[in-house]
Design a protein around this motif. Structure first.
Motif, PDB file in Angstrom:
ATOM      1  N   LYS A  49       0.840  -1.186   0.000  1.00 33.52           N
ATOM      2  CA  LYS A  49       0.000   0.000   0.000  1.00 33.52           C
ATOM      3  C   LYS A  49       0.878   1.240   0.000  1.00 33.52           C
ATOM      4  O   LYS A  49       2.072   1.175   0.275  1.00 33.52           O
ATOM      5  CB  LYS A  49      -0.916   0.014   1.225  1.00 33.52           C
ATOM      6  CG  LYS A  49      -0.157   0.033   2.549  1.00 33.52           C
ATOM      7  CD  LYS A  49      -1.107   0.198   3.726  1.00 33.52           C
ATOM      8  CE  LYS A  49      -0.349   0.208   5.050  1.00 33.52           C
ATOM      9  NZ  LYS A  49      -1.228   0.406   6.204  1.00 33.52           N
ATOM     10  N   ILE A  50       0.247   2.364  -0.319  1.00 35.96           N
ATOM     11  CA  ILE A  50       0.882   3.670  -0.143  1.00 35.96           C
ATOM     12  C   ILE A  50       0.175   4.298   1.047  1.00 35.96           C
ATOM     13  O   ILE A  50      -1.047   4.439   1.033  1.00 35.96           O
ATOM     14  CB  ILE A  50       0.704   4.565  -1.385  1.00 35.96           C
ATOM     15  CG1 ILE A  50       1.145   3.846  -2.659  1.00 35.96           C
ATOM     16  CG2 ILE A  50       1.434   5.894  -1.201  1.00 35.96           C
ATOM     17  CD1 ILE A  50       2.628   3.650  -2.800  1.00 35.96           C
ATOM     18  N   ALA A  51       0.943   4.637   2.070  1.00 36.14           N
ATOM     19  CA  ALA A  51       0.303   5.065   3.316  1.00 36.14           C
ATOM     20  C   ALA A  51       0.996   6.279   3.918  1.00 36.14           C
ATOM     21  O   ALA A  51       2.193   6.483   3.742  1.00 36.14           O
ATOM     22  CB  ALA A  51       0.321   3.916   4.323  1.00 36.14           C
ATOM     23  N   ALA A  52       0.200   7.069   4.623  1.00 36.50           N
ATOM     24  CA  ALA A  52       0.756   8.186   5.377  1.00 36.50           C
ATOM     25  C   ALA A  52       1.365   7.657   6.670  1.00 36.50           C
ATOM     26  O   ALA A  52       0.759   6.839   7.363  1.00 36.50           O
ATOM     27  CB  ALA A  52      -0.340   9.192   5.700  1.00 36.50           C
ATOM     28  N   VAL A  53       2.570   8.106   6.977  1.00 41.73           N
ATOM     29  CA  VAL A  53       3.209   7.744   8.241  1.00 41.73           C
ATOM     30  C   VAL A  53       3.007   8.901   9.201  1.00 41.73           C
ATOM     31  O   VAL A  53       3.481  10.013   8.959  1.00 41.73           O
ATOM     32  CB  VAL A  53       4.706   7.468   8.045  1.00 41.73           C
ATOM     33  CG1 VAL A  53       5.371   7.139   9.379  1.00 41.73           C
ATOM     34  CG2 VAL A  53       4.905   6.336   7.047  1.00 41.73           C
TER      35      VAL A  53
ATOM     36  N   VAL B  12      -5.932   8.121   5.541  1.00 41.41           N
ATOM     37  CA  VAL B  12      -4.693   8.138   4.760  1.00 41.41           C
ATOM     38  C   VAL B  12      -3.599   7.246   5.350  1.00 41.41           C
ATOM     39  O   VAL B  12      -2.661   6.874   4.641  1.00 41.41           O
ATOM     40  CB  VAL B  12      -4.152   9.575   4.554  1.00 41.41           C
ATOM     41  CG1 VAL B  12      -5.124  10.385   3.725  1.00 41.41           C
ATOM     42  CG2 VAL B  12      -3.842  10.241   5.867  1.00 41.41           C
ATOM     43  N   GLN B  13      -3.728   6.876   6.618  1.00 38.87           N
ATOM     44  CA  GLN B  13      -2.805   5.886   7.160  1.00 38.87           C
ATOM     45  C   GLN B  13      -3.010   4.533   6.490  1.00 38.87           C
ATOM     46  O   GLN B  13      -2.094   3.742   6.373  1.00 38.87           O
ATOM     47  CB  GLN B  13      -3.024   5.697   8.672  1.00 38.87           C
ATOM     48  CG  GLN B  13      -2.357   6.718   9.530  1.00 38.87           C
ATOM     49  CD  GLN B  13      -2.357   6.328  10.998  1.00 38.87           C
ATOM     50  OE1 GLN B  13      -1.322   6.146  11.599  1.00 38.87           O
ATOM     51  NE2 GLN B  13      -3.538   6.221  11.598  1.00 38.87           N
ATOM     52  N   ALA B  16      -3.092   6.211   1.221  1.00 43.12           N
ATOM     53  CA  ALA B  16      -2.817   7.623   0.953  1.00 43.12           C
ATOM     54  C   ALA B  16      -3.197   8.020  -0.462  1.00 43.12           C
ATOM     55  O   ALA B  16      -3.028   9.174  -0.849  1.00 43.12           O
ATOM     56  CB  ALA B  16      -1.344   7.922   1.198  1.00 43.12           C
ATOM     57  N   ILE B  47       2.001  14.517   9.616  1.00 46.94           N
ATOM     58  CA  ILE B  47       2.260  13.460   8.630  1.00 46.94           C
ATOM     59  C   ILE B  47       3.743  13.529   8.285  1.00 46.94           C
ATOM     60  O   ILE B  47       4.205  14.498   7.687  1.00 46.94           O
ATOM     61  CB  ILE B  47       1.411  13.646   7.360  1.00 46.94           C
ATOM     62  CG1 ILE B  47      -0.077  13.473   7.695  1.00 46.94           C
ATOM     63  CG2 ILE B  47       1.831  12.647   6.287  1.00 46.94           C
ATOM     64  CD1 ILE B  47      -1.007  13.747   6.524  1.00 46.94           C
ATOM     65  N   LYS B  49       5.577  11.404   6.375  1.00 43.78           N
ATOM     66  CA  LYS B  49       5.810  11.166   4.956  1.00 43.78           C
ATOM     67  C   LYS B  49       4.710  10.285   4.404  1.00 43.78           C
ATOM     68  O   LYS B  49       3.954   9.669   5.152  1.00 43.78           O
ATOM     69  CB  LYS B  49       7.165  10.485   4.746  1.00 43.78           C
ATOM     70  CG  LYS B  49       7.276   9.123   5.423  1.00 43.78           C
ATOM     71  CD  LYS B  49       8.577   8.422   5.069  1.00 43.78           C
ATOM     72  CE  LYS B  49       8.689   7.071   5.771  1.00 43.78           C
ATOM     73  NZ  LYS B  49       9.903   6.335   5.396  1.00 43.78           N
ATOM     74  N   ILE B  50       4.642  10.250   3.074  1.00 43.85           N
ATOM     75  CA  ILE B  50       3.795   9.285   2.378  1.00 43.85           C
ATOM     76  C   ILE B  50       4.755   8.270   1.771  1.00 43.85           C
ATOM     77  O   ILE B  50       5.665   8.655   1.033  1.00 43.85           O
ATOM     78  CB  ILE B  50       2.965   9.954   1.261  1.00 43.85           C
ATOM     79  CG1 ILE B  50       2.193  11.171   1.793  1.00 43.85           C
ATOM     80  CG2 ILE B  50       2.037   8.959   0.592  1.00 43.85           C
ATOM     81  CD1 ILE B  50       1.052  10.851   2.698  1.00 43.85           C
ATOM     82  N   ALA B  51       4.588   7.010   2.111  1.00 41.67           N
ATOM     83  CA  ALA B  51       5.578   6.016   1.703  1.00 41.67           C
ATOM     84  C   ALA B  51       4.924   4.740   1.209  1.00 41.67           C
ATOM     85  O   ALA B  51       3.824   4.378   1.632  1.00 41.67           O
ATOM     86  CB  ALA B  51       6.490   5.703   2.886  1.00 41.67           C
ATOM     87  N   ALA B  52       5.636   4.078   0.303  1.00 41.56           N
ATOM     88  CA  ALA B  52       5.203   2.756  -0.150  1.00 41.56           C
ATOM     89  C   ALA B  52       5.592   1.725   0.901  1.00 41.56           C
ATOM     90  O   ALA B  52       6.717   1.740   1.398  1.00 41.56           O
ATOM     91  CB  ALA B  52       5.847   2.421  -1.485  1.00 41.56           C
ATOM     92  N   VAL B  53       4.660   0.849   1.229  1.00 42.27           N
ATOM     93  CA  VAL B  53       4.951  -0.258   2.143  1.00 42.27           C
ATOM     94  C   VAL B  53       5.197  -1.500   1.299  1.00 42.27           C
ATOM     95  O   VAL B  53       4.303  -1.955   0.584  1.00 42.27           O
ATOM     96  CB  VAL B  53       3.790  -0.503   3.120  1.00 42.27           C
ATOM     97  CG1 VAL B  53       4.097  -1.679   4.027  1.00 42.27           C
ATOM     98  CG2 VAL B  53       3.512   0.750   3.923  1.00 42.27           C
TER      99      VAL B  53
END
Lengths: 151, 151
Positions: A49-53, B12-13, B16, B47, B49-53
């Motif tokens: 997924k792409i998620a906000a941290v 968004v968690q 996103a 927030i 960052k927005i990151a790929a998991v």
DNA sequence: TCTGAAAATGGACCTTT
DNA sequence: AAAGGTCCATTTTCAGA
């Protein structure tokens, strides 16, 4: 999964908002090729997924606690019930089922010790299959990521 | 930071990539208001960052290992040196400095036991300030997120 | 809050290996 | 077939009034 994919993953793990044309420049591919590869990796769940941290402190979650839980019995349905209770607790950020003396390691986020104390009741004391548990309080979150190495 | 913000963070968690107009519908705000709030929370590092998991298995990282490290001396510069070595090791996904018997808890991702064995040399055996370390092997990653509760 | 411009995504189609 | 590139339509973001 080739070298292009690995390079892309390395970048988007750090910042998923880098536009695809910039990704293309970085790895020497066209925007479209980047788009196709990212889409494929998402479909194949290479990218989960792409998620906000989110920064825990900004929501008042100032305490990180690591818990080692030892189970009474290793019976499958009893362990499953434990897993389920950890899964559905939002303060349990992570749960690992491990070998060795203890059976589960939990990473928990709580606002304060009171909140943790209350949660121990629901999660551990009221579960007859919890033999004992050990609490480790984190003074410093030195490194907290879900990054996978890409070399 | 109000109820709108918390609801947005909750969504968004998990994902996103939900467009801002859909976010607006979900929380009953206009697209523009959603845009402003998300931007503000990014600027204020609510927030991070927005990151790929990324799914570790798809890159061959099939083993999750939890390590409890006990330091010889609590001298600041020695602890800092340890932190630094954990920080720069890509297989160390997480590192917490904790109270209690042990001093650090590490979450590590490795491809196999050989890789871990090699890493123990660089990280633990070759560091004179590591008194001992305990290895817990994860058989199951029951829950692995960085989610912060939003209630 | 609404409108519109700029940017980014992603499909159609063609070319190369 | 499989993957890359160019071009273009659609979607999304984001700033101005």
């Amino acid at each position: 999964m080739d070298d292009f994919d690995r390079k892309l993953l390395g970048i988007v793990q750090k910042d998923a908002l880098v536009p695809q044309n910039e990704l293309g420049e970085a790895v020497h591919l066209s925007t479209t090729a980047v788009n196709r590869r990212l889409k494929k990796m998402s479909q194949e769940k290479i990218i989960d997924k792409i998620a906000a941290v989110v920064n825990p402190e900004s929501l008042g979650y100032n305490l990180t606690i690591i818990v080692e839980v030892e189970a009474q019995s290793e019976q499958i349905n009893l362990l499953d019930a434990m897993k389920k209770s950890f899964l559905k607790c939002p303060q349990v950020q992570q749960c690992y089922y491990v070998t060795g003396e203890c059976d589960f390691v939990l990473i928990m986020l709580v606002r304060n010790m009171d909140e943790y104390t209350n949660l121990t009741r629901a999660l551990f004391f009221e579960n007859n299959n919890v033999k004992k548990f050990k609490t480790l309080v984190a003074m410093n979150r030195v490194k907290v990521t879900l990054d996978v190495p890409v070399d």
